[in-house]
Design a protein around this motif. Structure first.
Motif, PDB file in Angstrom:
ATOM      1  N   ARG A 265     -39.086 -29.305 -35.818  1.00 45.23           N
ATOM      2  CA  ARG A 265     -38.952 -28.146 -36.727  1.00 45.23           C
ATOM      3  C   ARG A 265     -39.502 -28.476 -38.105  1.00 45.23           C
ATOM      4  NH1 ARG A 265     -34.543 -30.445 -35.121  1.00 45.23           N
ATOM      5  NH2 ARG A 265     -34.239 -29.154 -33.299  1.00 45.23           N
ATOM      6  N   LEU A 266     -39.854 -27.422 -38.834  1.00 44.27           N
ATOM      7  CA  LEU A 266     -40.415 -27.570 -40.178  1.00 44.27           C
ATOM      8  C   LEU A 266     -39.315 -27.969 -41.158  1.00 44.27           C
ATOM      9  CD1 LEU A 266     -42.668 -24.371 -40.083  1.00 44.27           C
ATOM     10  CD2 LEU A 266     -43.420 -26.779 -40.014  1.00 44.27           C
ATOM     11  N   PRO A 267     -39.710 -28.505 -42.328  1.00 42.00           N
ATOM     12  CA  PRO A 267     -38.705 -28.990 -43.274  1.00 42.00           C
ATOM     13  C   PRO A 267     -37.621 -27.967 -43.648  1.00 42.00           C
ATOM     14  CG  PRO A 267     -40.855 -29.813 -43.907  1.00 42.00           C
ATOM     15  CD  PRO A 267     -41.080 -28.886 -42.738  1.00 42.00           C
ATOM     16  N   ALA A 268     -37.988 -26.703 -43.811  1.00 41.45           N
ATOM     17  CA  ALA A 268     -36.964 -25.709 -44.191  1.00 41.45           C
ATOM     18  C   ALA A 268     -35.947 -25.528 -43.063  1.00 41.45           C
ATOM     19  CB  ALA A 268     -37.612 -24.372 -44.529  1.00 41.45           C
ATOM     20  N   ALA A 269     -36.436 -25.486 -41.828  1.00 42.41           N
ATOM     21  CA  ALA A 269     -35.527 -25.337 -40.676  1.00 42.41           C
ATOM     22  C   ALA A 269     -34.705 -26.606 -40.487  1.00 42.41           C
ATOM     23  CB  ALA A 269     -36.330 -25.025 -39.418  1.00 42.41           C
ATOM     24  N   HIS A 270     -35.303 -27.741 -40.813  1.00 44.20           N
ATOM     25  CA  HIS A 270     -34.574 -29.009 -40.723  1.00 44.20           C
ATOM     26  C   HIS A 270     -33.405 -29.016 -41.719  1.00 44.20           C
ATOM     27  CE1 HIS A 270     -33.828 -33.292 -40.319  1.00 44.20           C
ATOM     28  NE2 HIS A 270     -33.854 -33.372 -41.634  1.00 44.20           N
ATOM     29  N   ALA A 271     -33.684 -28.610 -42.954  1.00 45.02           N
ATOM     30  CA  ALA A 271     -32.624 -28.565 -43.972  1.00 45.02           C
ATOM     31  C   ALA A 271     -31.513 -27.607 -43.541  1.00 45.02           C
ATOM     32  CB  ALA A 271     -33.204 -28.151 -45.325  1.00 45.02           C
ATOM     33  N   GLU A 272     -31.921 -26.482 -42.956  1.00 42.23           N
ATOM     34  CA  GLU A 272     -30.949 -25.492 -42.458  1.00 42.23           C
ATOM     35  C   GLU A 272     -30.052 -26.118 -41.387  1.00 42.23           C
ATOM     36  OE1 GLU A 272     -29.290 -21.970 -42.748  1.00 42.23           O
ATOM     37  OE2 GLU A 272     -31.105 -22.438 -43.863  1.00 42.23           O
ATOM     38  N   LEU A 273     -30.675 -26.883 -40.488  1.00 41.29           N
ATOM     39  CA  LEU A 273     -29.921 -27.516 -39.400  1.00 41.29           C
ATOM     40  C   LEU A 273     -28.969 -28.576 -39.943  1.00 41.29           C
ATOM     41  CD1 LEU A 273     -29.333 -28.121 -36.420  1.00 41.29           C
ATOM     42  CD2 LEU A 273     -31.386 -29.569 -36.376  1.00 41.29           C
ATOM     43  N   VAL A 274     -29.439 -29.407 -40.864  1.00 48.08           N
ATOM     44  CA  VAL A 274     -28.569 -30.467 -41.411  1.00 48.08           C
ATOM     45  C   VAL A 274     -27.370 -29.839 -42.130  1.00 48.08           C
ATOM     46  CG1 VAL A 274     -28.431 -32.413 -42.999  1.00 48.08           C
ATOM     47  CG2 VAL A 274     -30.483 -32.100 -41.621  1.00 48.08           C
ATOM     48  N   ALA A 275     -27.625 -28.761 -42.886  1.00 44.22           N
ATOM     49  CA  ALA A 275     -26.521 -28.080 -43.576  1.00 44.22           C
ATOM     50  C   ALA A 275     -25.538 -27.493 -42.566  1.00 44.22           C
ATOM     51  CB  ALA A 275     -27.073 -26.981 -44.483  1.00 44.22           C
ATOM     52  N   ALA A 276     -26.061 -26.881 -41.514  1.00 44.24           N
ATOM     53  CA  ALA A 276     -25.196 -26.264 -40.495  1.00 44.24           C
ATOM     54  C   ALA A 276     -24.332 -27.317 -39.806  1.00 44.24           C
ATOM     55  CB  ALA A 276     -26.059 -25.527 -39.472  1.00 44.24           C
ATOM     56  N   VAL A 277     -24.948 -28.455 -39.480  1.00 42.24           N
ATOM     57  CA  VAL A 277     -24.196 -29.539 -38.825  1.00 42.24           C
ATOM     58  C   VAL A 277     -23.060 -30.004 -39.729  1.00 42.24           C
ATOM     59  CG1 VAL A 277     -24.399 -31.961 -38.130  1.00 42.24           C
ATOM     60  CG2 VAL A 277     -26.083 -30.298 -37.316  1.00 42.24           C
ATOM     61  N   ALA A 278     -23.357 -30.183 -41.003  1.00 41.27           N
ATOM     62  CA  ALA A 278     -22.323 -30.657 -41.939  1.00 41.27           C
ATOM     63  C   ALA A 278     -21.211 -29.613 -42.097  1.00 41.27           C
ATOM     64  CB  ALA A 278     -22.952 -30.976 -43.295  1.00 41.27           C
ATOM     65  N   LEU A 279     -21.591 -28.340 -42.169  1.00 41.65           N
ATOM     66  CA  LEU A 279     -20.577 -27.282 -42.318  1.00 41.65           C
ATOM     67  C   LEU A 279     -19.690 -27.198 -41.078  1.00 41.65           C
ATOM     68  CD1 LEU A 279     -22.947 -24.788 -44.094  1.00 41.65           C
ATOM     69  CD2 LEU A 279     -20.701 -25.441 -45.010  1.00 41.65           C
TER      70      LEU A 279
ATOM     71  N   GLY B 293     -20.856 -26.417 -32.697  1.00 40.28           N
ATOM     72  CA  GLY B 293     -20.185 -25.499 -33.598  1.00 40.28           C
ATOM     73  C   GLY B 293     -21.061 -24.283 -33.873  1.00 40.28           C
ATOM     74  N   PRO B 294     -20.473 -23.195 -34.404  1.00 42.56           N
ATOM     75  CA  PRO B 294     -21.207 -21.924 -34.513  1.00 42.56           C
ATOM     76  C   PRO B 294     -22.397 -21.957 -35.459  1.00 42.56           C
ATOM     77  CG  PRO B 294     -19.039 -21.784 -35.578  1.00 42.56           C
ATOM     78  CD  PRO B 294     -19.081 -23.073 -34.831  1.00 42.56           C
ATOM     79  N   ARG B 295     -22.279 -22.677 -36.571  1.00 45.92           N
ATOM     80  CA  ARG B 295     -23.398 -22.718 -37.527  1.00 45.92           C
ATOM     81  C   ARG B 295     -24.584 -23.459 -36.921  1.00 45.92           C
ATOM     82  NH1 ARG B 295     -21.721 -21.358 -43.115  1.00 45.92           N
ATOM     83  NH2 ARG B 295     -23.883 -21.903 -43.538  1.00 45.92           N
ATOM     84  N   THR B 296     -24.286 -24.578 -36.243  1.00 43.90           N
ATOM     85  CA  THR B 296     -25.362 -25.371 -35.644  1.00 43.90           C
ATOM     86  C   THR B 296     -26.017 -24.597 -34.507  1.00 43.90           C
ATOM     87  OG1 THR B 296     -24.075 -27.340 -36.184  1.00 43.90           O
ATOM     88  CG2 THR B 296     -25.925 -27.626 -34.665  1.00 43.90           C
ATOM     89  N   ALA B 297     -25.200 -23.947 -33.693  1.00 46.14           N
ATOM     90  CA  ALA B 297     -25.747 -23.164 -32.577  1.00 46.14           C
ATOM     91  C   ALA B 297     -26.697 -22.093 -33.121  1.00 46.14           C
ATOM     92  CB  ALA B 297     -24.609 -22.533 -31.780  1.00 46.14           C
ATOM     93  N   ALA B 298     -26.300 -21.442 -34.222  1.00 45.25           N
ATOM     94  CA  ALA B 298     -27.160 -20.401 -34.801  1.00 45.25           C
ATOM     95  C   ALA B 298     -28.432 -21.016 -35.383  1.00 45.25           C
ATOM     96  CB  ALA B 298     -26.387 -19.644 -35.885  1.00 45.25           C
ATOM     97  N   ALA B 299     -28.303 -22.206 -35.978  1.00 44.10           N
ATOM     98  CA  ALA B 299     -29.468 -22.824 -36.628  1.00 44.10           C
ATOM     99  C   ALA B 299     -30.536 -23.241 -35.628  1.00 44.10           C
ATOM    100  CB  ALA B 299     -29.028 -24.030 -37.464  1.00 44.10           C
ATOM    101  N   ILE B 300     -30.135 -23.592 -34.415  1.00 41.15           N
ATOM    102  CA  ILE B 300     -31.162 -24.016 -33.450  1.00 41.15           C
ATOM    103  C   ILE B 300     -31.561 -22.893 -32.487  1.00 41.15           C
ATOM    104  CG2 ILE B 300     -30.524 -26.460 -33.559  1.00 41.15           C
ATOM    105  CD1 ILE B 300     -29.311 -26.136 -30.766  1.00 41.15           C
ATOM    106  N   ALA B 301     -30.915 -21.727 -32.641  1.00 39.82           N
ATOM    107  CA  ALA B 301     -31.208 -20.628 -31.703  1.00 39.82           C
ATOM    108  C   ALA B 301     -32.638 -20.132 -31.897  1.00 39.82           C
ATOM    109  CB  ALA B 301     -30.230 -19.490 -31.920  1.00 39.82           C
TER     110      ALA B 301
END
Ligand SMILES: Nc1nc2c(ncn2[C@@H]2O[C@H](COP(=O)(O)OP(=O)(O)OP(=O)(O)O)[C@@H](O)[C@H]2O)c(=O)[nH]1
Ligand SMILES: C=C(OP(=O)(O)O)C(=O)O
Length: 201
Positions: free
Chosen positions: A23-37, A193-201
Motif C-alpha cells: 500500500r501507498l504511504p497514506a494508506a500505510h499511515a491509515e493502517l498503522v493508526a487503525a491498528v493502534a486504535l 478489530g473494526p478500524r483495522t478491518a475497515a483500513a484494509i478493506a
C-alpha cells in the motif's frame, strides 16, 4: 494496572510492513493508526486494566486518542522505544498503580485474552512472547518496581534473562503482533478489530 502503549510517528512506524509494497504511504499511515486504535480500544476493555496511556510524538495520533478519552504522554524526542517506555514509567509510577507496557500492533487483540494473561501473571514480573517466540507483546513490572524494558530484537530472551516470567497461555490474540504482511494475514485469521478491518478493506 497502568498499561503504557508506545507508538512511533505514523510516517516512520512499521517500516517492514511499508516496504512490503502492498500500500501507498497514506494508506500505510491509515493502517498503522487503525491498528493502534483497535489495540488500545481492546486493552481498555480488559478486566484488570485501570488505564491505558499512549506515548507518542505523532500529532494525528495524539488528537485521535485524546478525542477518544485516552491519555497521551509526549515522547522523548528521537530516543527510541525503551527510553520512551522508561519515560512513561517515571511519569506514571507516582500514581501508585502497577505498570505494564503493551505493544501497539495487536489488531486482533481480545480483551479476554489480555485479562487472562494479567491473571496468570499474578504479582510477578512477567512478559508475553509474540507468536514467533522472539519478540515481546506485553511486559508487566512487579508492583512498585521499575518496568526495566528490554524491547528490540530478541526481546523475549532479554526479558526472560531480566527475571521476567513468560506468559504462555492460549491467548493467540495477545501474541499476534503485526510487523509483516504474513503477520497481518495471521491477525486477519484471528479476527481484526473494526478500524483495522475497515483500513484494509
Ligand atoms: N513512543 C515510541 N514508540 C516506539 C518507538 N520505537 C518503536 N515504537 C513502538 O514500539 C512498538 C514496537 O516496535 P516495532 O514492532 O519494532 O515497530 P516499528 O518500529 O514501528 O516497526 P519497524 O519499522 O518495522 O521496525 C510499535 O508500536 C512502535 O510504534 C519510539 O521511539 N517511541
Ligand atoms: C520491539 C519489538 O517488537 P518487534 O519484534 O515486533 O519489532 C519487540 O518485540 O521487542
Amino acid at each position: 494496572m497502568h498499561l503504557i502503549v508506545p507508538i512511533k510517528p505514523l510516517h516512520l512506524a512499521k517500516s517492514r510492513l511499508l516496504s512490503g509494497g502492498a500500500r501507498l504511504p497514506a494508506a500505510h499511515a491509515e493502517l498503522v493508526a487503525a491498528v493502534a486504535l483497535d489495540t488500545v480500544a481492546a486493552a481498555r476493555r480488559a478486566a484488570g486494566v485501570a488505564d491505558v496511556v499512549v506515548i507518542t510524538s505523532d500529532p494525528r495520533l495524539t488528537a485521535e486518542f485524546t478525542a477518544a478519552g485516552v491519555e497521551v504522554l509526549a515522547d522523548v524526542p528521537a530516543a527510541g522505544l525503551n527510553p520512551a517506555l522508561r519515560h512513561g514509567d517515571t511519569e506514571l509510577s507516582p500514581r501508585g498503580a502497577r505498570i505494564g507496557a503493551l505493544q501497539a500492533d495487536l489488531p486482533a487483540l481480545r480483551p479476554d485474552d489480555l485479562a487472562a494473561a494479567l491473571r496468570a501473571a499474578g504479582a510477578d514480573r512477567s512478559f508475553c512472547p509474540d507468536r514467533h517466540g522472539t519478540g515481546t507483546t506485553l511486559l508487566l513490572a512487579e508492583p512498585g518496581r521499575p518496568l526495566d524494558p528490554h524491547f528490540g530484537p530478541g526481546s523475549a530472551d532479554a526479558h526472560a534473562e531480566s527475571g521476567a516470567k513468560p506468559l504462555l497461555g492460549p491467548w493467540d490474540s495477545l501474541r499476534c503482533d503485526v510487523d509483516t504482511e504474513d503477520d497481518l494475514a495471521a491477525a486477519r485469521a484471528l479476527g481484526l478489530g473494526p478500524r483495522t478491518a475497515a483500513a484494509i478493506a
